[in-house]
Design an enzyme around this catalytic site. Structure first.
Site, short mmCIF file in Angstrom:
data_model
loop_
_atom_site.label_atom_id
_atom_site.label_comp_id
_atom_site.label_asym_id
_atom_site.label_seq_id
_atom_site.Cartn_x
_atom_site.Cartn_y
_atom_site.Cartn_z
N THR A 58 3.72 -0.84 -5.80
CA THR A 58 4.57 -0.35 -6.89
C THR A 58 5.97 -0.92 -6.81
OG1 THR A 58 3.26 1.66 -6.92
CG2 THR A 58 5.40 1.78 -7.98
N SER A 108 -1.80 -2.22 -2.51
CA SER A 108 -2.64 -1.84 -1.38
C SER A 108 -4.05 -2.37 -1.53
CB SER A 108 -2.69 -0.32 -1.26
OG SER A 108 -1.43 0.15 -0.85
N THR A 143 2.20 1.88 -1.41
CA THR A 143 2.27 3.11 -0.62
C THR A 143 0.89 3.63 -0.22
OG1 THR A 143 2.37 4.35 -2.68
CG2 THR A 143 4.47 3.87 -1.58
N1 ASP Z 1 -1.10 1.55 -6.24
C1 ASP Z 1 -0.01 1.31 -5.39
C2 ASP Z 1 -0.45 0.63 -4.11
O1 ASP Z 1 -0.54 -0.54 -4.13
C3 ASP Z 1 0.78 2.50 -5.10
C4 ASP Z 1 2.11 2.14 -4.57
O2 ASP Z 1 2.42 1.01 -4.28
O3 ASP Z 1 2.92 3.03 -4.45
O4 ASP Z 1 -0.60 1.26 -3.10
#
Ligand code: ASP
Length: 392
Positions: A58, A108, A143
């Protein structure tokens, strides 16, 4: 300008008359930055050098749906240099170099064991080599799996220099993007001498959370992270880190030697370890299925204090044929404490998501099941006065 014939002849004569032994010269030792080809932004060479390991998530994402969207973003991206350019305070305080670890699938979901292992090797080289001229590192991350990378790096990079995780819960197109502040806090933390010897740190929502214990507790709130044991190590005031206590480390933390993990021949990335979630009627066949599917280890999120309601026979069968098993707890807090006579490991205070990484590192370091049991349980058993010596 062309040389006259006379000058050229004189030059050739001078060169051929030169002594054959090389002239003494001073060889300038290279720095890690030069060796790794890092370009430092900022221009004030007296400021601390902080390496930015940039992945997606994000913090790198924007939305085409406007400033209220914080669930369906991801169509727009910014790179490491762009997030730095958003905040003039960064280069007033530090020099920054960006090392990109983004994949085609950002965030992620785009990270995998090979990518995070290679990033960890790079961080180890940059921070812990003798020629290192770098004070600390920040890694930006989605995250959703930030804590997995935190635990991995914390287990493998151990030379006292801070590595700080940064992420965001809202995209940069949002009316209150949290990524700028989280990123700035993370950089200031990595540059702080106070951050040394505390292991990996997570800078999130003005809080300093120990990476070893960090977990994502909320799926959408900007105050997304917390610790599964202990509390925060400190906070940020005016975006500067303030610690509550002097530096310390978790008592049962284990450091793996990155060279033996990297050198393990069969696992260029990390061995396959799956997580199974136990509930009433837990089907032990899932353990055998995971093994048949190539898993070298299985972590079970056990009930309560590491119970596995059913399936013990299948677990025993899988252990017989070389699968390593660790049982943690699906409870958010508290340990999965050792059994009297273990056949598999209970994870202690290491939570299931982190236990998967720890088991991968144990197997990749060549540990057998008994050594893995000792790895997970040894410290806790000692503290409980319940030693176990299987003859490792
Ligand atoms: N969907 C996102 C991730 O890549 C969430 C984030 O980055 O906060 O984990």
């Amino acid at each position: 300008m062309r040389l006259s014939n006379l000058t050229a002849t004189a030059l050739v004569a001078a060169v051929s008359a030169a002594p054959t032994t090389p002239l003494p010269y001073i060889r300038r030792a290279t720095t890690a930055s030069e060796r790794l080809g890092l370009t430092w932004l900022g221009g004030n060479s007296s400021l601390p050098k902080i390496l930015i390991l940039y992945t997606g998530g994000t913090i790198a994402s924007g939305s085409i749906y406007g400033a209220l969207d914080d669930t369906q973003y991801g169509q727009l991206q910014i790179n490491g240099e762009q997030i730095i350019a958003r905040n003039p305070y960064l280069l007033n305080n530090t020099q920054l170099a960006v090392s990109n670890w983004t994949t085609e699938e950002d965030g992620s979901t785009g990270t995998n064991d090979a990518l995070v292992m290679n990033m960890t090797r790079f961080a180890h080289d940059a921070l812990c080599s003798e020629d290192s001229d770098i004070v600390g590192a920040v890694y930006t991350h989605g995250t959703n799996s930030l804590e997995e990378t935190a635990f991995l790096m914390d287990s493998l990079v151990n030379c006292g220099k801070p590595i700080v995780a940064a992420g965001a819960m809202r995209p940069w197109t949002h009316l209150s993007f949290d990524g700028d502040a989280n990123f700035f806090d993370a950089v200031m933390l990595a540059a702080s001498p106070e951050a040394r010897n505390r292991g990996l740190l997570v800078a999130f929502n003005s809080r300093i959370i120990p990476g070893y214990w960090a977990t994502k507790l909320h799926s959408t709130n900007p105050n997304a992270f917390g610790a599964t044991a202990t509390g925060d190590l400190g906070l940020f005031l005016n975006n500067l880190p303030i610690f509550y206590n002097s530096a310390s480390q978790p008592l049962f933390k284990h450091y793996f030697d990155i060279s033996s993990v990297s050198a393990y021949p069969s696992y260029p990335a990390l061995p396959k370890v799956d997580i199974l979630y136990a509930a009433r009627e837990f089907d032990g066949k899932l353990v055998l299925d995971a093994q048949a599917n190539g898993a070298k280890g299985v972590v079970i999120a056990g009930t309560g204090n590491g119970g596995v309601p059913t399936g013990q026979e299948e677990i025993a069968e899988a252990l017989q044929s070389g699968l390593q098993v660790v049982v943690g707890t699906r409870s958010p807090f508290g340990p999965s404490s050792p059994n009297k006579t273990p056949t598999y490991a209970k994870s202690g205070f290491v939570h299931v998501i982190q236990a998967r990484i720890m088991l991968q590192l144990a197997i990749a370091s060549g540990m057998n099941m008994n050594q893995t049991i000792d790895l997970f349980e040894g410290g806790l058993r000692k503290a409980m006065g319940q030693p176990w010596s299987p003859g490792l």
